[in-house]
Motif scaffolding. Structure first.
Motif, PDB file in Angstrom:
ATOM      1  N   UNK A  59       0.859  -1.186   0.000  1.00 16.84           N
ATOM      2  CA  UNK A  59       0.000   0.000   0.000  1.00 16.84           C
ATOM      3  C   UNK A  59       0.892   1.231   0.000  1.00 16.84           C
ATOM      4  N   UNK A  60       0.540   2.203  -0.826  1.00 14.09           N
ATOM      5  CA  UNK A  60       1.278   3.462  -0.915  1.00 14.09           C
ATOM      6  C   UNK A  60       0.250   4.575  -0.753  1.00 14.09           C
ATOM      7  N   UNK A  61       0.379   5.371   0.325  1.00 19.40           N
ATOM      8  CA  UNK A  61      -0.622   6.413   0.549  1.00 19.40           C
ATOM      9  C   UNK A  61      -0.011   7.674   1.145  1.00 19.40           C
ATOM     10  N   UNK A  77       3.374   7.288   3.306  1.00 24.14           N
ATOM     11  CA  UNK A  77       3.600   6.001   3.952  1.00 24.14           C
ATOM     12  C   UNK A  77       3.520   4.873   2.928  1.00 24.14           C
ATOM     13  N   UNK A  78       4.391   3.883   3.097  1.00 24.08           N
ATOM     14  CA  UNK A  78       4.327   2.645   2.330  1.00 24.08           C
ATOM     15  C   UNK A  78       4.176   1.518   3.338  1.00 24.08           C
ATOM     16  N   UNK A  79       3.169   0.671   3.126  1.00 26.18           N
ATOM     17  CA  UNK A  79       2.863  -0.402   4.067  1.00 26.18           C
ATOM     18  C   UNK A  79       2.851  -1.750   3.359  1.00 26.18           C
ATOM     19  N   UNK A  80       3.175  -2.776   4.117  1.00 26.05           N
ATOM     20  CA  UNK A  80       3.042  -4.154   3.658  1.00 26.05           C
ATOM     21  C   UNK A  80       1.909  -4.793   4.443  1.00 26.05           C
ATOM     22  N   UNK A  81       0.970  -5.414   3.723  1.00 27.06           N
ATOM     23  CA  UNK A  81      -0.169  -6.071   4.349  1.00 27.06           C
ATOM     24  C   UNK A  81       0.232  -7.498   4.695  1.00 27.06           C
ATOM     25  N   UNK A  94       6.262   2.079   6.832  1.00 31.61           N
ATOM     26  CA  UNK A  94       7.425   2.973   6.796  1.00 31.61           C
ATOM     27  C   UNK A  94       6.896   4.323   6.338  1.00 31.61           C
ATOM     28  N   UNK A  95       7.052   5.340   7.192  1.00 30.93           N
ATOM     29  CA  UNK A  95       6.443   6.629   6.908  1.00 30.93           C
ATOM     30  C   UNK A  95       7.458   7.757   7.021  1.00 30.93           C
ATOM     31  N   UNK A  96       7.080   8.889   6.410  1.00 31.97           N
ATOM     32  CA  UNK A  96       7.889  10.104   6.497  1.00 31.97           C
ATOM     33  C   UNK A  96       6.962  11.308   6.439  1.00 31.97           C
ATOM     34  N   UNK A  97       7.258  12.273   7.279  1.00 33.14           N
ATOM     35  CA  UNK A  97       6.510  13.524   7.235  1.00 33.14           C
ATOM     36  C   UNK A  97       6.920  14.297   5.996  1.00 33.14           C
ATOM     37  N   UNK A 103      10.756  10.752  10.255  1.00 30.35           N
ATOM     38  CA  UNK A 103      10.351   9.529   9.565  1.00 30.35           C
ATOM     39  C   UNK A 103      10.455   8.384  10.565  1.00 30.35           C
ATOM     40  N   UNK A 104       9.904   7.238  10.190  1.00 31.65           N
ATOM     41  CA  UNK A 104       9.976   6.101  11.087  1.00 31.65           C
ATOM     42  C   UNK A 104       9.216   4.899  10.577  1.00 31.65           C
ATOM     43  N   UNK A 105       9.010   3.955  11.468  1.00 28.46           N
ATOM     44  CA  UNK A 105       8.242   2.760  11.161  1.00 28.46           C
ATOM     45  C   UNK A 105       7.183   2.582  12.239  1.00 28.46           C
ATOM     46  N   UNK A 106       6.121   1.895  11.887  1.00 32.03           N
ATOM     47  CA  UNK A 106       5.067   1.598  12.849  1.00 32.03           C
ATOM     48  C   UNK A 106       4.331   0.348  12.397  1.00 32.03           C
TER      49      UNK A 106
END
Length: 118
Positions: A59-61, A77-81, A94-97, A103-106
């Motif tokens: 996912x890329x949002x 943010x780019x996410x793996x489901x 993995x996100x970045x302002x 930036x960081x991960x969650x």
């Protein structure tokens, strides 16, 4: 490919830095024809929205949010489901302002809502 996110509610498994999403934040996801969007609120976030795309389990949002101090912020943010062994969905993010430094991960996981009382 893991199951659809449409209609799922997800929540972070850990708090982020102050002023960001945390364990009391809830994301209500929607998915249709490769499009992803969600509304979210809770904790320091009064109202937030995300919109993007899904290709397989990626996912890329982009997201934008209004915080309790009435400031706004946005990012990417780019996410793996991932489908968990118990059938719930997890997003490894993995996100970045884009509106500020950082930036960081969650990790967010599907919240199992209580069944209504009969």
């Amino acid at each position: 490919m893991a199951r659809s996110l449409d209609g799922l509610v997800l929540a972070p498994v850990a708090d982020q830095a102050p002023g960001q999403v945390g364990t009391s934040t809830r994301f209500a996801y929607h998915e249709r024809d490769g499009r992803i969007w969600a509304e979210y609120e809770g904790g320091d976030v009064v109202q937030g929205f995300l919109v993007g795309t899904r290709e397989a389990d990626r996912i890329d949002f982009r997201y934008v949010q209004l915080k309790t101090d009435l400031s706004t912020s946005s990012g990417h943010c780019v996410s793996t489901v991932v489908e968990l062994p118990d059938g719930r969905v997890r997003l490894d993010e993995t996100w970045e302002w884009e509106s500020q430094e950082g930036s960081g991960t969650s990790v967010v996981e599907e919240v199992v809502l209580d069944a209504p009382l009969s």
